[in-house]
Design a protein around this motif. Structure first.
Motif, short mmCIF file in Angstrom:
data_model
loop_
_atom_site.label_atom_id
_atom_site.label_comp_id
_atom_site.label_asym_id
_atom_site.label_seq_id
_atom_site.Cartn_x
_atom_site.Cartn_y
_atom_site.Cartn_z
N ASP A 310 -65.38 -20.01 44.08
CA ASP A 310 -64.93 -19.99 42.75
C ASP A 310 -66.26 -19.66 42.02
OD1 ASP A 310 -66.86 -21.95 42.64
OD2 ASP A 310 -65.64 -23.58 41.69
N ALA A 311 -66.03 -19.49 40.76
CA ALA A 311 -67.20 -19.07 39.77
C ALA A 311 -67.21 -19.80 38.53
CB ALA A 311 -66.99 -17.45 39.33
N SER A 312 -68.71 -20.32 38.15
CA SER A 312 -68.72 -21.20 37.19
C SER A 312 -69.55 -20.79 36.02
CB SER A 312 -69.14 -22.61 37.72
OG SER A 312 -68.22 -23.29 38.68
N CYS A 313 -69.42 -21.41 34.98
CA CYS A 313 -70.50 -20.84 33.70
C CYS A 313 -70.83 -22.30 33.29
CB CYS A 313 -69.82 -20.38 32.94
SG CYS A 313 -70.71 -18.99 31.79
N LEU A 321 -83.20 -24.03 27.16
CA LEU A 321 -84.24 -24.80 27.82
C LEU A 321 -83.22 -25.83 28.58
CD1 LEU A 321 -86.20 -25.98 24.96
CD2 LEU A 321 -87.25 -24.97 26.66
N THR A 322 -82.04 -26.30 28.37
CA THR A 322 -81.36 -27.15 29.42
C THR A 322 -79.98 -26.36 29.21
OG1 THR A 322 -81.01 -28.78 27.54
CG2 THR A 322 -83.06 -29.00 29.13
N TYR A 323 -79.13 -26.83 30.16
CA TYR A 323 -77.60 -26.50 30.26
C TYR A 323 -76.68 -27.72 30.54
CZ TYR A 323 -79.49 -21.42 30.52
OH TYR A 323 -79.76 -20.58 30.44
N GLY A 324 -75.66 -27.47 29.89
CA GLY A 324 -74.61 -28.56 30.36
C GLY A 324 -73.88 -28.49 31.70
N PRO A 325 -72.96 -29.25 31.86
CA PRO A 325 -72.34 -29.13 33.22
C PRO A 325 -71.68 -27.91 33.52
CG PRO A 325 -70.89 -30.28 31.49
CD PRO A 325 -72.06 -29.90 30.81
N ALA A 326 -71.29 -27.50 34.79
CA ALA A 326 -70.76 -26.40 35.29
C ALA A 326 -69.19 -26.56 35.13
CB ALA A 326 -70.76 -26.09 36.74
N VAL A 327 -68.66 -25.40 34.27
CA VAL A 327 -67.27 -25.27 34.25
C VAL A 327 -66.69 -24.18 35.16
CG1 VAL A 327 -65.32 -24.90 32.50
CG2 VAL A 327 -67.59 -26.40 31.89
#
Length: 583
Positions: A310-313, A321-327
């Motif tokens: 799959d591929a996520s973003c 600086l920081t990122y949320g969860p993978a979707v």
């Protein structure tokens, strides 16, 4: 820098194609065959090379094509494989006489379709029962007339000046897979390849000065340019922040700069598993009606990457600086794994292009700041070898440039976020271009866009290092009427970018892998187009000698003609004074 390729393993099948071989010609343009039923799934392609070593794992059909010279100027070879049960799934691969993959359609589409140039050749048409459910398939090979393209644009063609990094820069000749951005406040172009971030400034005469501004411990980012499996750079045109990201195993090493590389700030990396290849980082305004920024930095930052299945973003709401969860953007049931570069529209809609979704090229689209994604395909397209690219105009018009499965340079336009596509056309036809790689698209005003790519007038399998002898140049196609017509120019007319083959087959390649997988293109504050590329033909190669297989960091910068911002048409190559504060 991996890609999914099909090996030349022998096919073993209990229910072989009937007949086992066939031919098409200009006088007998169609042939059909069938095989099955198949009961055993073969999903080995999801992990890399398709394995055909067990009974019924694959089915091979030998196809000969015989046509007059020049027949491909107006015709293509179309291969279709279809089956009765829509719940089943077969995949289609095409191998040349040497057993090398030249095209594939491995999606959930029924039928699977491949389009190739109509030239005299011998192929193995391989069908893999990915999820056969006891079904059989029918294959059709046919020579078809190409659709007519609209006339080329009558606009005055823009011109380009080229510059390259000096040898004093450590990675000047190690610049495969470049990406580029422009700080519209300072006017500096930021160029990324391998572990180096280079700052390029231009004087009033267009002469370039290259400086190494790589992210390192000495300038604030100890996790910066020390290792790389795949580099990427993005400069936000509104905030002027430049992000430099290195794929490194299961994570990404990312830094950003607000002063064109004088100092760098380390970040949390990517927020998600970086996957195996083709990371991308980008950003733009948040879409209205959803969660927005959590700091003073106003724009969203997106990090996307594909894995095996799959591929996520993931999205950052604090300036990277920081990122949320993978979707998840899609799975292999929707699209092939590899994707192109993420782009954000002025209204916050986000696009990630893919070269193979349901038998077509497509964009994964998010209209809610990366919470959900929808795949929207261009039904006029067929899967290619290079990742497609999108540019988004000031009013939200989407331009998708892509390499069709017949090798040609095509571009289509959408006014409804990829739901429908208009004006799909071959922008290399007027110059006789038969093969292209590395599409890269940018846009300015809503009716203006540029599409850069490497192209050659030589047809055939451009990945065949033993026989292909094409000469490649950098081309840029520009539209000033919303994609209805395009004017295409050779941006490197006196200096080839490559001689011979260009391999996009990942680790299976030899020395013709020097350019790697992609180029990039952007636009400056005045609408001037800048295309980043790795020059593979340097030294004596550029003056008639043998191919050098170099990868020299290079930029083609627009030097005359109308730009992608109509307000500055008279500035580039004209006589109007430069507006204050615009560089």
């Amino acid at each position: 820098m991996l890609t999914l390729v099909v090996g030349s393993l022998p096919s073993v099948s209990a229910d072989a194609a009937t007949p086992s071989s066939g031919s098409v010609s200009d006088t007998a343009p169609t042939t059909t065959w069938s095989a099955g039923p198949f009961t055993v799934p073969n999903t080995t392609g999801t992990a890399g090379t398709v394995n055909c070593s067990t009974p019924q794992a694959c089915d091979d059909y030998a196809l000969d094509v015989s046509v007059p010279a020049g027949y491909d100027a107006g015709h293509s070879l179309r291969l279709n494989v279809k089956w009765p049960n829509s719940a089943a799934d077969f995949d289609l691969y095409v191998l040349d006489a040497g057993g090398r993959e030249v095209a594939a359609s491995a999606s959930s589409s029924d039928p699977e379709t491949v389009l190739l140039p109509a030239v005299t050749a011998s192929y193995t048409v391989r069908v893999v029962p990915f999820a056969p459910l006891g079904d059989s398939f029918t294959g059709t090979a046919s020579l078809v007339a190409n659709p007519a393209d609209p006339p080329p644009s009558t606009a005055v063609p823009p011109t380009y000046g080229n510059s390259s990094a000096p040898d004093s820069i450590a990675d000047a000749h190690n610049a495969g897979e470049p990406s580029i951005g422009v700080d519209r406040a300072s006017g500096a172009a930021m160029f990324q390849a391998y572990t180096s971030t280079l700052k390029v400034t231009y004087d009033s005469a267009g002469s370039a000065t290259w400086q190494d501004k790589s992210a390192r411990a000495a300038n604030g980012c100890p996790q910066g340019s020390t290792t790389s499996l795949d580099p990427i750079l993005f400069t936000d045109p509104a905030t002027h922040r430049t992000f430099e990201s290195q794929l490194a195993g299961k994570s990404a090493l990312t830094c950003y700069t607000d002063d064109d590389g004088e100092t760098w700030t380390p970040t949390g990396g990517s927020g998600i598993n970086s996957g195996v290849d083709h990371q991308t980082i980008g950003g733009g305004p948040f879409a209205s009606g959803g969660p927005g920024p959590i700091t003073s930095y106003p724009n969203a930052v997106y990090y996307c990457s594909q894995d095996i299945a799959d591929a996520s973003c993931a999205v950052s709401r604090d300036g990277g600086l920081t990122y949320g969860p993978a979707v998840s953007m899609y799975s292999l049931l929707d699209c092939g794994g590899l994707h192109g570069h993420v782009k954000a529209a002025p209204d916050g809609t986000v696009y990630v292009p893919n070269k193979g979704c349901g038998g077509h090229q497509a964009v994964a689209v998010s209209e809610d700041n990366g919470l959900t994604w929808t795949v929207r395909d261009n039904p006029s397209s067929t899967p290619g070898d290079s990742d497609p690219s999108v540019g988004v105009g000031a009013g939200g018009t989407v331009y998708m440039g892509y390499q069709n499965s017949d090798g040609t340079a095509r571009v289509a336009v959408s006014h409804d976020k990829g739901k429908t596509w208009l004006y799909d056309q071959n922008v290399g036809a007027a110059l006789g271009l038969k093969n292209i790689v590395f599409p890269a698209v940018t846009a300015g005003d809503d009716n203006r866009a540029a599409f850069a790519f490497l192209g050659t007038t030589t047809g055939g399998n451009y990945q065949d290092s033993a026989t292909f002898d094409g000469i490649w140049h950098l081309y840029v196609a520009t539209t000033y009427d919303g994609g209805q017509s395009w004017v295409t120019v050779d941006a490197t007319p006196t200096d080839p970018v490559q001689k011979g083959s260009i391999c996009t087959g990942g680790t299976t390649c030899g020395k013709d892998r020097n350019l790697l997988d992609f180029n990039d293109v952007t636009v400056d504050a005045r609408g001037r187009v800048l295309a980043a590329y790795a020059d593979g033909c340097t030294g004596t190669c550029a003056t008639g000698g043998a191919q050098s297989y170099d990868a020299l960091a290079s930029i083609a910068r627009q030097s005359s003609g109308n730009t992608l911002y109509g307000a500055y048409d008279a500035v580039v190559g004209g006589t109007r004074s430069q507006p204050r504060g615009v560089r």
